[in-house]
Design an enzyme around this catalytic site. Structure first.
Site, PDB file in Angstrom:
ATOM      1  N   HIS A   6      -6.892  95.935  41.237  1.00  0.00           N
ATOM      2  CA  HIS A   6      -5.456  95.716  41.434  1.00  0.00           C
ATOM      3  C   HIS A   6      -4.755  97.041  41.684  1.00  0.00           C
ATOM      4  O   HIS A   6      -4.712  97.899  40.796  1.00  0.00           O
ATOM      5  CB  HIS A   6      -4.878  95.021  40.198  1.00  0.00           C
ATOM      6  CG  HIS A   6      -3.453  94.621  40.364  1.00  0.00           C
ATOM      7  ND1 HIS A   6      -3.079  93.512  41.085  1.00  0.00           N
ATOM      8  CD2 HIS A   6      -2.317  95.172  39.899  1.00  0.00           C
ATOM      9  CE1 HIS A   6      -1.761  93.403  41.056  1.00  0.00           C
ATOM     10  NE2 HIS A   6      -1.283  94.399  40.341  1.00  0.00           N
ATOM     11  N   ASP A  35      -0.476  96.590  48.432  1.00  0.00           N
ATOM     12  CA  ASP A  35       0.839  96.105  48.821  1.00  0.00           C
ATOM     13  C   ASP A  35       1.318  96.835  50.070  1.00  0.00           C
ATOM     14  O   ASP A  35       1.149  98.046  50.181  1.00  0.00           O
ATOM     15  CB  ASP A  35       1.829  96.344  47.681  1.00  0.00           C
ATOM     16  CG  ASP A  35       1.333  95.756  46.374  1.00  0.00           C
ATOM     17  OD1 ASP A  35       1.429  94.532  46.227  1.00  0.00           O
ATOM     18  OD2 ASP A  35       0.817  96.510  45.526  1.00  0.00           O
ATOM     19  N   HIS A  48       3.918  99.333  46.357  1.00  0.00           N
ATOM     20  CA  HIS A  48       4.298  98.091  45.672  1.00  0.00           C
ATOM     21  C   HIS A  48       5.806  97.915  45.604  1.00  0.00           C
ATOM     22  O   HIS A  48       6.338  96.871  45.965  1.00  0.00           O
ATOM     23  CB  HIS A  48       3.712  98.068  44.256  1.00  0.00           C
ATOM     24  CG  HIS A  48       4.078  96.843  43.486  1.00  0.00           C
ATOM     25  ND1 HIS A  48       5.227  96.765  42.718  1.00  0.00           N
ATOM     26  CD2 HIS A  48       3.465  95.642  43.387  1.00  0.00           C
ATOM     27  CE1 HIS A  48       5.304  95.567  42.184  1.00  0.00           C
ATOM     28  NE2 HIS A  48       4.242  94.863  42.565  1.00  0.00           N
TER      29      HIS A  48
END
Length: 111
Positions: A6, A35, A48
């Site tokens: 992640h 992201d 992000h």
């Protein structure tokens, strides 16, 4: 089972950086979650948050900063905010890509 890094190796390395992605792969991740946002001049970057404030040495919204302005920031441990193209070229695992801005979809399609 699929192990996903992640934002790369979040918690160990600066998130959403090439260093973090490489560490996640070295640690055994099968894929990387990242992201996408777009700079004011249309460059797809890995970030992000809507602003660079939390994860870099700078401040301001990604969407109003130029690519050069975003690239001049320290994203942690001397890392730069990577572009989508750099990330794809550098990391040889599958990606889960979270599009954080509608402009990123338009930018992606135009390439």
């Amino acid at each position: 089972m699929i192990i996903t890094g992640h934002r790369g190796a979040l918690g160990t390395e600066p998130e959403n950086t090439l260093r973090s992605f490489r560490r996640a792969v070295a640690d055994g991740c099968d894929e990387i979650e990242l992201d996408l946002r777009v700079t004011a001049d249309g460059e797809l970057v890995i970030m992000h948050d809507a602003t660079v404030d939390r994860t870099t040495s700078g401040s301001g919204e990604v969407a109003v900063l130029s690519y050069d302005e975003v690239r001049s920031l320290d994203a942690g441990l001397g890392e730069m905010v990577p572009t989508w193209a750099e990330t794809v070229a550098a990391i040889d695992v599958r990606f889960q890509t979270e599009v954080k801005a509608e402009a990123a979809v338009r930018c992606w399609r135009s390439r």
